[in-house]
Design an enzyme around this catalytic site. Sequence first.
Site, PDB file in Angstrom:
ATOM      1  NE  ARG A 105      -3.009  -0.285   3.241  1.00  0.00           N
ATOM      2  CZ  ARG A 105      -3.897  -1.280   3.293  1.00  0.00           C
ATOM      3  NH1 ARG A 105      -4.912  -1.294   2.465  1.00  0.00           N
ATOM      4  NH2 ARG A 105      -3.769  -2.249   4.176  1.00  0.00           N
ATOM      5  CE1 TYR A 106       0.126   3.883   3.864  1.00  0.00           C
ATOM      6  CE2 TYR A 106       0.694   1.806   4.932  1.00  0.00           C
ATOM      7  CZ  TYR A 106      -0.145   2.902   4.815  1.00  0.00           C
ATOM      8  OH  TYR A 106      -1.236   3.000   5.614  1.00  0.00           O
ATOM      9  NE  ARG A 109       5.992   2.330   5.414  1.00  0.00           N
ATOM     10  CZ  ARG A 109       5.062   3.215   5.776  1.00  0.00           C
ATOM     11  NH1 ARG A 109       4.422   3.084   6.903  1.00  0.00           N
ATOM     12  NH2 ARG A 109       4.773   4.232   5.001  1.00  0.00           N
ATOM     13  CB  CYS A 118      -3.146 -16.744  15.650  1.00  0.00           C
ATOM     14  SG  CYS A 118      -3.342 -15.618  14.257  1.00  0.00           S
ATOM     15  CB  CYS A 122      -7.775 -11.592  18.998  1.00  0.00           C
ATOM     16  SG  CYS A 122      -6.017 -11.944  19.289  1.00  0.00           S
ATOM     17  CB  CYS A 125      -8.943 -11.233  14.561  1.00  0.00           C
ATOM     18  SG  CYS A 125      -7.774 -11.297  13.207  1.00  0.00           S
ATOM     19  NE  ARG A 127      -4.494  -8.726   7.306  1.00  0.00           N
ATOM     20  CZ  ARG A 127      -3.360  -8.218   7.820  1.00  0.00           C
ATOM     21  NH1 ARG A 127      -2.720  -8.857   8.780  1.00  0.00           N
ATOM     22  NH2 ARG A 127      -2.873  -7.099   7.353  1.00  0.00           N
ATOM     23  CG  ASP A 287      -9.262  -2.192  11.297  1.00  0.00           C
ATOM     24  OD1 ASP A 287      -9.150  -0.988  11.017  1.00  0.00           O
ATOM     25  OD2 ASP A 287      -8.287  -2.938  11.518  1.00  0.00           O
ATOM     26  CG  ASP A 324      -5.495   0.355   8.635  1.00  0.00           C
ATOM     27  OD1 ASP A 324      -4.920   0.644   7.567  1.00  0.00           O
ATOM     28  OD2 ASP A 324      -4.948  -0.212   9.598  1.00  0.00           O
ATOM     29  CE  LYS A 331      -1.571   0.449  10.249  1.00  0.00           C
ATOM     30  NZ  LYS A 331      -1.325  -0.139   8.925  1.00  0.00           N
TER      31      LYS A 331
HETATM   32  C1  LIG Z   1      -0.185  -0.821   8.712  1.00  0.00           C
HETATM   33  C2  LIG Z   1       0.489  -1.100   7.467  1.00  0.00           C
HETATM   34  C3  LIG Z   1       1.863  -0.854   7.313  1.00  0.00           C
HETATM   35  C4  LIG Z   1       2.717  -0.310   8.438  1.00  0.00           C
HETATM   36  O1  LIG Z   1       2.417   1.020   8.719  1.00  0.00           O
HETATM   37  P1  LIG Z   1       3.306   1.818   9.783  1.00  0.00           P
HETATM   38  O2  LIG Z   1       2.658   3.152   9.835  1.00  0.00           O
HETATM   39  O3  LIG Z   1       4.694   1.847   9.228  1.00  0.00           O
HETATM   40  O4  LIG Z   1       3.238   1.072  11.067  1.00  0.00           O
HETATM   41  C5  LIG Z   1       2.450  -1.133   6.117  1.00  0.00           C
HETATM   42  N1  LIG Z   1       1.744  -1.622   5.078  1.00  0.00           N
HETATM   43  C6  LIG Z   1       0.423  -1.860   5.177  1.00  0.00           C
HETATM   44  C7  LIG Z   1      -0.288  -2.380   3.979  1.00  0.00           C
HETATM   45  C8  LIG Z   1      -0.260  -1.606   6.362  1.00  0.00           C
HETATM   46  O5  LIG Z   1      -1.568  -1.866   6.445  1.00  0.00           O
HETATM   47  S1  SF4 Z   2      -5.454 -10.163  16.016  1.00  0.00           S
HETATM   48 FE1  SF4 Z   2      -5.919 -11.767  14.506  1.00  0.00          FE
HETATM   49  S2  SF4 Z   2      -3.996 -12.108  13.436  1.00  0.00           S
HETATM   50 FE2  SF4 Z   2      -3.495 -11.061  15.369  1.00  0.00          FE
HETATM   51  S3  SF4 Z   2      -3.079 -12.722  16.824  1.00  0.00           S
HETATM   52 FE3  SF4 Z   2      -5.220 -12.157  17.072  1.00  0.00          FE
HETATM   53  S4  SF4 Z   2      -6.301 -13.607  15.738  1.00  0.00           S
HETATM   54 FE4  SF4 Z   2      -4.161 -13.636  15.101  1.00  0.00          FE
END
Ligand SMILES: *Cc1c(COP(=O)(O)O)cnc(C)c1O
Ligand code: SF4
Length: 371
Positions: A105-106, A109, A118, A122, A125, A127, A287, A324, A331
Amino acid sequence: MSEEVAERRETPGNWARALAKGLVTPAQLAREGLVAPGEAEGLESVKEVFDIRVPQALLDGVRAGDATLARQFVPRPEELVFLPEELEDPIGDERFSPVEGLTHRYPDRALLKVTYQCASYCRFCFRRYKVSDADNNVGPEDLERALAYLRAHEGIREVILTGGDPLSLTDAKLSPLFASLAQIPHIDVVRIHTRIPTVLPERVTPELLALFRGTGKAVWLAAHINSASELTSEARAALGRLVDGGVPVLAQTVLLKGVNDSHEALVSLFRALASLRVVPYALHYPDLAKGTGHFRVSLPRALDLVKGLRGRLAGYAIPRLVLDIPGGTGKIVVEPEWAEQTGPGTWQFTSPVNGTKTVVKYPEEQPLPHA
Ligand SMILES: *Cc1c(COP(=O)(O)O)cnc(C)c1O
Ligand code: SF4
Protein backbone atom coordinates in the site's frame (compact mmCIF):
# COMPACT_ATOMS: atom_id res chain seq x y z
CA MET A 1 26.12 -30.39 24.42
CA SER A 2 24.46 -33.78 24.93
CA GLU A 3 22.48 -35.17 22.03
CA GLU A 4 19.31 -34.94 24.03
CA VAL A 5 19.83 -31.23 24.67
CA ALA A 6 20.65 -30.63 21.02
CA GLU A 7 17.45 -32.42 20.06
CA ARG A 8 15.41 -30.32 22.45
CA ARG A 9 16.90 -27.12 21.07
CA GLU A 10 16.16 -28.04 17.49
CA THR A 11 12.53 -28.99 17.86
CA PRO A 12 9.73 -26.65 18.86
CA GLY A 13 9.31 -28.97 21.89
CA ASN A 14 8.20 -26.81 24.76
CA TRP A 15 6.42 -24.13 22.86
CA ALA A 16 4.56 -26.59 20.65
CA ARG A 17 3.36 -28.35 23.77
CA ALA A 18 2.22 -25.06 25.32
CA LEU A 19 0.46 -24.19 22.05
CA ALA A 20 -1.39 -27.50 22.07
CA LYS A 21 -2.64 -26.84 25.59
CA GLY A 22 -4.82 -23.92 24.47
CA LEU A 23 -8.59 -24.40 24.60
CA VAL A 24 -10.16 -24.76 21.17
CA THR A 25 -13.74 -25.99 21.58
CA PRO A 26 -16.84 -24.62 23.33
CA ALA A 27 -17.08 -27.93 25.22
CA GLN A 28 -13.58 -27.39 26.66
CA LEU A 29 -14.54 -23.86 27.64
CA ALA A 30 -17.64 -25.16 29.39
CA ARG A 31 -15.65 -27.85 31.21
CA GLU A 32 -13.30 -25.14 32.48
CA GLY A 33 -16.28 -23.07 33.62
CA LEU A 34 -15.41 -20.27 31.18
CA VAL A 35 -18.83 -20.32 29.54
CA ALA A 36 -22.13 -21.42 31.04
CA PRO A 37 -22.97 -25.08 30.26
CA GLY A 38 -26.09 -23.99 28.36
CA GLU A 39 -24.02 -21.58 26.23
CA ALA A 40 -21.54 -24.06 24.79
CA GLU A 41 -23.86 -25.47 22.16
CA GLY A 42 -24.75 -22.03 20.80
CA LEU A 43 -21.06 -21.21 20.55
CA GLU A 44 -20.52 -24.11 18.15
CA SER A 45 -21.99 -21.92 15.40
CA VAL A 46 -19.62 -19.10 16.36
CA LYS A 47 -16.69 -21.50 16.17
CA GLU A 48 -17.73 -22.57 12.68
CA VAL A 49 -17.22 -19.00 11.48
CA PHE A 50 -14.48 -17.73 13.82
CA ASP A 51 -12.09 -20.24 15.28
CA ILE A 52 -11.29 -20.43 19.00
CA ARG A 53 -7.97 -20.68 20.80
CA VAL A 54 -7.69 -19.48 24.37
CA PRO A 55 -3.96 -19.49 25.03
CA GLN A 56 -2.64 -21.64 27.83
CA ALA A 57 -0.31 -18.79 28.88
CA LEU A 58 -3.26 -16.62 29.94
CA LEU A 59 -5.62 -19.35 31.08
CA ASP A 60 -5.04 -18.73 34.78
CA GLY A 61 -6.14 -15.13 34.36
CA VAL A 62 -9.16 -16.13 32.28
CA ARG A 63 -10.11 -18.75 34.89
CA ALA A 64 -9.79 -16.15 37.62
CA GLY A 65 -12.47 -14.14 35.81
CA ASP A 66 -10.19 -11.34 34.54
CA ALA A 67 -12.56 -9.65 32.07
CA THR A 68 -9.72 -7.96 30.19
CA LEU A 69 -8.49 -11.43 29.21
CA ALA A 70 -11.79 -13.30 28.94
CA ARG A 71 -13.30 -10.72 26.58
CA GLN A 72 -10.31 -10.98 24.27
CA PHE A 73 -10.30 -14.76 23.88
CA VAL A 74 -13.57 -16.36 25.00
CA PRO A 75 -16.15 -16.36 22.16
CA ARG A 76 -19.54 -14.67 22.57
CA PRO A 77 -22.85 -15.18 20.72
CA GLU A 78 -22.74 -11.45 19.72
CA GLU A 79 -19.99 -12.32 17.23
CA LEU A 80 -22.67 -13.50 14.84
CA VAL A 81 -24.39 -10.11 14.95
CA PHE A 82 -23.15 -8.38 11.80
CA LEU A 83 -23.76 -4.65 11.45
CA PRO A 84 -24.39 -3.17 7.98
CA GLU A 85 -21.17 -1.10 8.23
CA GLU A 86 -19.02 -4.17 8.93
CA LEU A 87 -16.87 -5.74 6.21
CA GLU A 88 -15.07 -9.04 5.56
CA ASP A 89 -11.92 -7.23 4.47
CA PRO A 90 -12.23 -4.01 6.48
CA ILE A 91 -8.89 -2.48 5.49
CA GLY A 92 -8.83 -3.50 1.84
CA ASP A 93 -5.88 -5.91 2.04
CA GLU A 94 -7.03 -7.75 -1.06
CA ARG A 95 -7.40 -4.60 -3.17
CA PHE A 96 -3.71 -3.76 -2.63
CA SER A 97 -2.41 -7.28 -3.09
CA PRO A 98 -0.36 -7.54 -6.32
CA VAL A 99 0.53 -11.18 -5.58
CA GLU A 100 -1.00 -13.70 -3.19
CA GLY A 101 0.12 -13.17 0.41
CA LEU A 102 1.56 -9.69 -0.13
CA THR A 103 -0.04 -6.27 0.45
CA HIS A 104 1.74 -3.22 -0.96
CA ARG A 105 0.00 0.00 0.00
CA TYR A 106 2.92 2.33 0.79
CA PRO A 107 5.89 2.73 -1.54
CA ASP A 108 8.56 1.83 1.03
CA ARG A 109 6.88 -0.95 3.02
CA ALA A 110 5.12 -4.20 2.14
CA LEU A 111 3.22 -6.72 4.23
CA LEU A 112 3.99 -10.39 3.77
CA LYS A 113 1.36 -12.66 5.27
CA VAL A 114 3.39 -15.77 5.91
CA THR A 115 0.70 -17.80 7.70
CA TYR A 116 -2.86 -17.35 8.86
CA GLN A 117 -2.35 -19.50 11.95
CA CYS A 118 -2.13 -17.85 15.39
CA ALA A 119 -1.28 -18.98 18.89
CA SER A 120 -4.58 -17.49 20.09
CA TYR A 121 -7.66 -16.30 18.23
CA CYS A 122 -8.64 -12.80 19.27
CA ARG A 123 -12.38 -12.26 19.19
CA PHE A 124 -11.97 -8.83 17.53
CA CYS A 125 -9.39 -9.81 14.89
CA PHE A 126 -9.55 -7.56 11.81
CA ARG A 127 -8.50 -10.48 9.58
CA ARG A 128 -10.95 -12.88 11.22
CA TYR A 129 -12.30 -14.02 7.87
CA LYS A 130 -8.88 -15.32 6.93
CA VAL A 131 -7.16 -16.42 10.13
CA SER A 132 -6.99 -20.02 11.30
CA ASP A 133 -7.93 -21.53 7.92
CA ALA A 134 -4.80 -23.29 6.68
CA ASP A 135 -6.28 -23.24 3.15
CA ASN A 136 -5.60 -19.49 3.12
CA ASN A 137 -1.88 -19.92 3.83
CA VAL A 138 0.55 -19.03 1.09
CA GLY A 139 1.97 -22.10 -0.59
CA PRO A 140 5.63 -22.38 -1.64
CA GLU A 141 4.92 -21.08 -5.15
CA ASP A 142 3.00 -18.04 -3.95
CA LEU A 143 5.74 -17.32 -1.45
CA GLU A 144 8.33 -17.52 -4.22
CA ARG A 145 6.25 -15.08 -6.29
CA ALA A 146 5.96 -12.70 -3.32
CA LEU A 147 9.74 -12.83 -2.79
CA ALA A 148 10.29 -12.16 -6.50
CA TYR A 149 8.02 -9.11 -6.18
CA LEU A 150 10.08 -7.85 -3.22
CA ARG A 151 13.32 -8.38 -5.18
CA ALA A 152 11.94 -6.52 -8.17
CA HIS A 153 10.68 -3.47 -6.22
CA GLU A 154 13.73 -1.60 -5.03
CA GLY A 155 11.63 1.09 -3.36
CA ILE A 156 10.61 -1.40 -0.68
CA ARG A 157 12.90 -0.81 2.30
CA GLU A 158 10.92 -2.68 4.93
CA VAL A 159 9.13 -6.01 4.90
CA ILE A 160 6.50 -6.51 7.56
CA LEU A 161 5.85 -10.15 8.36
CA THR A 162 2.30 -10.62 9.53
CA GLY A 163 -0.68 -12.89 9.07
CA GLY A 164 -1.88 -14.60 11.24
CA ASP A 165 1.11 -14.81 13.49
CA PRO A 166 4.49 -15.27 11.75
CA LEU A 167 6.04 -16.63 14.94
CA SER A 168 3.55 -19.49 15.04
CA LEU A 169 5.72 -20.97 12.26
CA THR A 170 8.56 -23.26 13.29
CA ASP A 171 12.19 -22.18 12.97
CA ALA A 172 12.47 -24.73 10.15
CA LYS A 173 9.86 -22.73 8.16
CA LEU A 174 11.16 -19.29 9.17
CA SER A 175 14.78 -20.05 8.46
CA PRO A 176 14.62 -20.23 4.61
CA LEU A 177 12.30 -17.21 4.56
CA PHE A 178 14.76 -15.14 6.59
CA ALA A 179 17.59 -16.40 4.41
CA SER A 180 15.76 -15.16 1.30
CA LEU A 181 15.04 -11.76 2.86
CA ALA A 182 18.67 -11.48 3.98
CA GLN A 183 19.70 -11.65 0.31
CA ILE A 184 17.57 -8.72 -0.86
CA PRO A 185 19.97 -5.76 -0.69
CA HIS A 186 17.40 -2.92 -0.72
CA ILE A 187 15.59 -4.29 2.34
CA ASP A 188 16.97 -2.67 5.49
CA VAL A 189 14.30 -3.56 8.00
CA VAL A 190 12.29 -6.69 8.73
CA ARG A 191 9.41 -5.96 11.08
CA ILE A 192 7.49 -8.80 12.71
CA HIS A 193 3.92 -8.20 13.83
CA THR A 194 3.10 -10.81 16.45
CA ARG A 195 0.99 -11.68 19.45
CA ILE A 196 3.53 -14.28 20.63
CA PRO A 197 5.28 -12.52 23.57
CA THR A 198 2.13 -12.56 25.70
CA VAL A 199 0.23 -15.58 24.35
CA LEU A 200 3.12 -18.03 23.80
CA PRO A 201 6.19 -16.55 25.54
CA GLU A 202 8.06 -19.88 25.33
CA ARG A 203 8.33 -19.26 21.59
CA VAL A 204 10.95 -16.54 22.16
CA THR A 205 13.93 -18.90 22.19
CA PRO A 206 17.67 -18.22 21.77
CA GLU A 207 17.39 -20.01 18.40
CA LEU A 208 14.73 -17.56 17.26
CA LEU A 209 16.90 -14.60 18.27
CA ALA A 210 19.78 -16.18 16.36
CA LEU A 211 17.55 -16.41 13.27
CA PHE A 212 16.76 -12.69 13.57
CA ARG A 213 20.47 -11.84 13.88
CA GLY A 214 21.26 -14.08 10.94
CA THR A 215 19.29 -11.84 8.59
CA GLY A 216 21.89 -9.10 8.95
CA LYS A 217 18.93 -6.68 8.80
CA ALA A 218 17.45 -4.49 11.50
CA VAL A 219 14.74 -6.73 12.91
CA TRP A 220 11.98 -4.86 14.74
CA LEU A 221 9.17 -6.56 16.56
CA ALA A 222 5.68 -5.10 17.01
CA ALA A 223 3.96 -6.99 19.82
CA HIS A 224 0.18 -6.97 20.01
CA ILE A 225 -0.65 -6.35 23.70
CA ASN A 226 -3.96 -4.99 24.96
CA SER A 227 -4.01 -5.22 28.74
CA ALA A 228 -1.57 -5.07 31.65
CA SER A 229 -2.82 -8.46 32.82
CA GLU A 230 -1.32 -10.04 29.69
CA LEU A 231 2.09 -9.13 31.10
CA THR A 232 2.61 -12.29 33.15
CA SER A 233 6.09 -12.99 34.49
CA GLU A 234 6.71 -15.28 31.47
CA ALA A 235 5.58 -12.56 29.04
CA ARG A 236 7.82 -10.00 30.78
CA ALA A 237 10.74 -12.39 30.54
CA ALA A 238 10.08 -13.01 26.82
CA LEU A 239 9.99 -9.26 26.10
CA GLY A 240 13.20 -8.90 28.11
CA ARG A 241 14.91 -11.60 26.03
CA LEU A 242 13.94 -9.77 22.84
CA VAL A 243 15.18 -6.38 23.99
CA ASP A 244 18.36 -7.87 25.48
CA GLY A 245 18.81 -9.70 22.18
CA GLY A 246 18.99 -6.37 20.33
CA VAL A 247 15.44 -6.35 18.96
CA PRO A 248 13.61 -3.03 19.41
CA VAL A 249 10.10 -3.90 20.59
CA LEU A 250 7.05 -1.76 19.83
CA ALA A 251 3.59 -2.44 21.20
CA GLN A 252 0.40 -2.32 19.20
CA THR A 253 -2.76 -2.06 21.26
CA VAL A 254 -6.31 -2.37 19.99
CA LEU A 255 -8.72 -0.09 21.83
CA LEU A 256 -11.43 -2.47 23.07
CA LYS A 257 -14.58 -1.85 25.02
CA GLY A 258 -14.57 -3.72 28.31
CA VAL A 259 -10.85 -4.48 27.99
CA ASN A 260 -8.89 -1.25 27.99
CA ASP A 261 -11.37 1.61 27.38
CA SER A 262 -10.58 3.49 30.57
CA HIS A 263 -7.91 6.00 31.54
CA GLU A 264 -6.67 3.69 34.32
CA ALA A 265 -6.41 0.62 32.08
CA LEU A 266 -4.44 2.50 29.41
CA VAL A 267 -2.13 4.19 31.92
CA SER A 268 -1.30 0.94 33.69
CA LEU A 269 -0.66 -0.84 30.36
CA PHE A 270 1.60 1.88 28.91
CA ARG A 271 3.50 2.37 32.18
CA ALA A 272 4.11 -1.37 32.39
CA LEU A 273 5.30 -1.47 28.77
CA ALA A 274 7.70 1.44 29.34
CA SER A 275 9.13 -0.34 32.39
CA LEU A 276 9.76 -3.36 30.14
CA ARG A 277 11.58 -1.19 27.54
CA VAL A 278 8.70 -1.64 25.10
CA VAL A 279 7.54 1.48 23.25
CA PRO A 280 3.74 1.88 22.95
CA TYR A 281 3.58 2.56 19.22
CA ALA A 282 -0.05 2.48 18.13
CA LEU A 283 -3.45 2.44 19.75
CA HIS A 284 -5.67 1.05 17.01
CA TYR A 285 -9.22 2.21 16.61
CA PRO A 286 -10.98 -1.11 15.91
CA ASP A 287 -11.57 -1.87 12.25
CA LEU A 288 -15.09 -2.56 10.99
CA ALA A 289 -14.58 -6.34 11.07
CA LYS A 290 -17.74 -8.44 11.10
CA GLY A 291 -19.22 -9.34 14.45
CA THR A 292 -17.04 -6.97 16.47
CA GLY A 293 -19.62 -4.28 17.31
CA HIS A 294 -19.57 -5.20 21.00
CA PHE A 295 -15.90 -4.13 21.14
CA ARG A 296 -16.22 -0.73 19.48
CA VAL A 297 -15.83 2.52 21.40
CA SER A 298 -17.08 5.76 19.77
CA LEU A 299 -14.40 7.83 18.06
CA PRO A 300 -14.99 10.90 20.28
CA ARG A 301 -14.51 8.71 23.35
CA ALA A 302 -11.35 7.21 21.85
CA LEU A 303 -10.03 10.74 21.27
CA ASP A 304 -10.88 11.73 24.83
CA LEU A 305 -8.99 8.71 26.14
CA VAL A 306 -5.80 9.59 24.26
CA LYS A 307 -6.19 13.25 25.14
CA GLY A 308 -6.21 12.24 28.80
CA LEU A 309 -2.81 10.58 28.47
CA ARG A 310 -0.90 13.69 27.32
CA GLY A 311 0.83 15.34 30.27
CA ARG A 312 0.19 12.28 32.45
CA LEU A 313 2.62 9.84 30.87
CA ALA A 314 6.08 10.24 29.38
CA GLY A 315 5.85 11.26 25.75
CA TYR A 316 7.37 7.97 24.58
CA ALA A 317 4.77 6.03 26.58
CA ILE A 318 1.84 7.57 24.68
CA PRO A 319 0.94 5.71 21.49
CA ARG A 320 -0.69 7.37 18.52
CA LEU A 321 -4.37 6.69 17.95
CA VAL A 322 -4.38 5.17 14.48
CA LEU A 323 -7.15 4.15 12.19
CA ASP A 324 -7.13 2.27 8.90
CA ILE A 325 -9.44 4.03 6.50
CA PRO A 326 -12.08 1.43 5.52
CA GLY A 327 -11.51 0.33 1.96
CA GLY A 328 -7.74 0.42 2.21
CA THR A 329 -6.62 3.95 1.33
CA GLY A 330 -4.26 4.04 4.29
CA LYS A 331 -3.54 4.35 7.97
CA ILE A 332 -3.93 7.74 9.62
CA VAL A 333 -3.24 9.25 13.03
CA VAL A 334 -6.32 10.74 14.66
CA GLU A 335 -5.17 13.52 16.99
CA PRO A 336 -6.90 15.43 19.75
CA GLU A 337 -6.81 19.16 18.94
CA TRP A 338 -4.17 20.87 21.01
CA ALA A 339 -3.51 23.68 18.60
CA GLU A 340 -5.94 25.85 16.67
CA GLN A 341 -5.03 28.67 14.34
CA THR A 342 -7.21 31.67 15.21
CA GLY A 343 -5.70 34.32 12.88
CA PRO A 344 -2.57 35.12 10.81
CA GLY A 345 0.33 33.92 12.98
CA THR A 346 -2.02 33.56 15.92
CA TRP A 347 -2.63 30.26 17.64
CA GLN A 348 -4.62 29.04 20.60
CA PHE A 349 -3.05 26.16 22.51
CA THR A 350 -4.70 23.97 25.14
CA SER A 351 -2.62 22.92 28.14
CA PRO A 352 -2.40 19.16 28.65
CA VAL A 353 -1.83 19.83 32.34
CA ASN A 354 -4.89 21.89 33.30
CA GLY A 355 -6.79 22.68 30.11
CA THR A 356 -5.81 26.39 30.15
CA LYS A 357 -6.04 28.11 26.76
CA THR A 358 -3.08 30.25 25.77
CA VAL A 359 -3.15 32.53 22.72
CA VAL A 360 0.26 33.04 21.13
CA LYS A 361 1.24 35.42 18.34
CA TYR A 362 4.37 34.24 16.52
CA PRO A 363 6.50 36.70 14.54
CA GLU A 364 6.73 36.09 10.78
CA GLU A 365 9.23 33.54 9.52
CA GLN A 366 12.56 35.23 8.65
CA PRO A 367 14.65 34.36 5.57
CA LEU A 368 18.02 32.64 6.12
CA PRO A 369 20.72 35.31 6.61
CA HIS A 370 23.28 35.51 3.75
CA ALA A 371 26.70 34.20 4.67
C1 LIG B 1 -0.19 -0.82 8.71
C2 LIG B 1 0.49 -1.10 7.47
C3 LIG B 1 1.86 -0.85 7.31
C4 LIG B 1 2.72 -0.31 8.44
O1 LIG B 1 2.42 1.02 8.72
P1 LIG B 1 3.31 1.82 9.78
O2 LIG B 1 2.66 3.15 9.84
O3 LIG B 1 4.69 1.85 9.23
O4 LIG B 1 3.24 1.07 11.07
C5 LIG B 1 2.45 -1.13 6.12
N1 LIG B 1 1.74 -1.62 5.08
C6 LIG B 1 0.42 -1.86 5.18
C7 LIG B 1 -0.29 -2.38 3.98
C8 LIG B 1 -0.26 -1.61 6.36
O5 LIG B 1 -1.57 -1.87 6.44
S1 SF4 C 1 -5.45 -10.16 16.02
FE1 SF4 C 1 -5.92 -11.77 14.51
S2 SF4 C 1 -4.00 -12.11 13.44
FE2 SF4 C 1 -3.50 -11.06 15.37
S3 SF4 C 1 -3.08 -12.72 16.82
FE3 SF4 C 1 -5.22 -12.16 17.07
S4 SF4 C 1 -6.30 -13.61 15.74
FE4 SF4 C 1 -4.16 -13.64 15.10
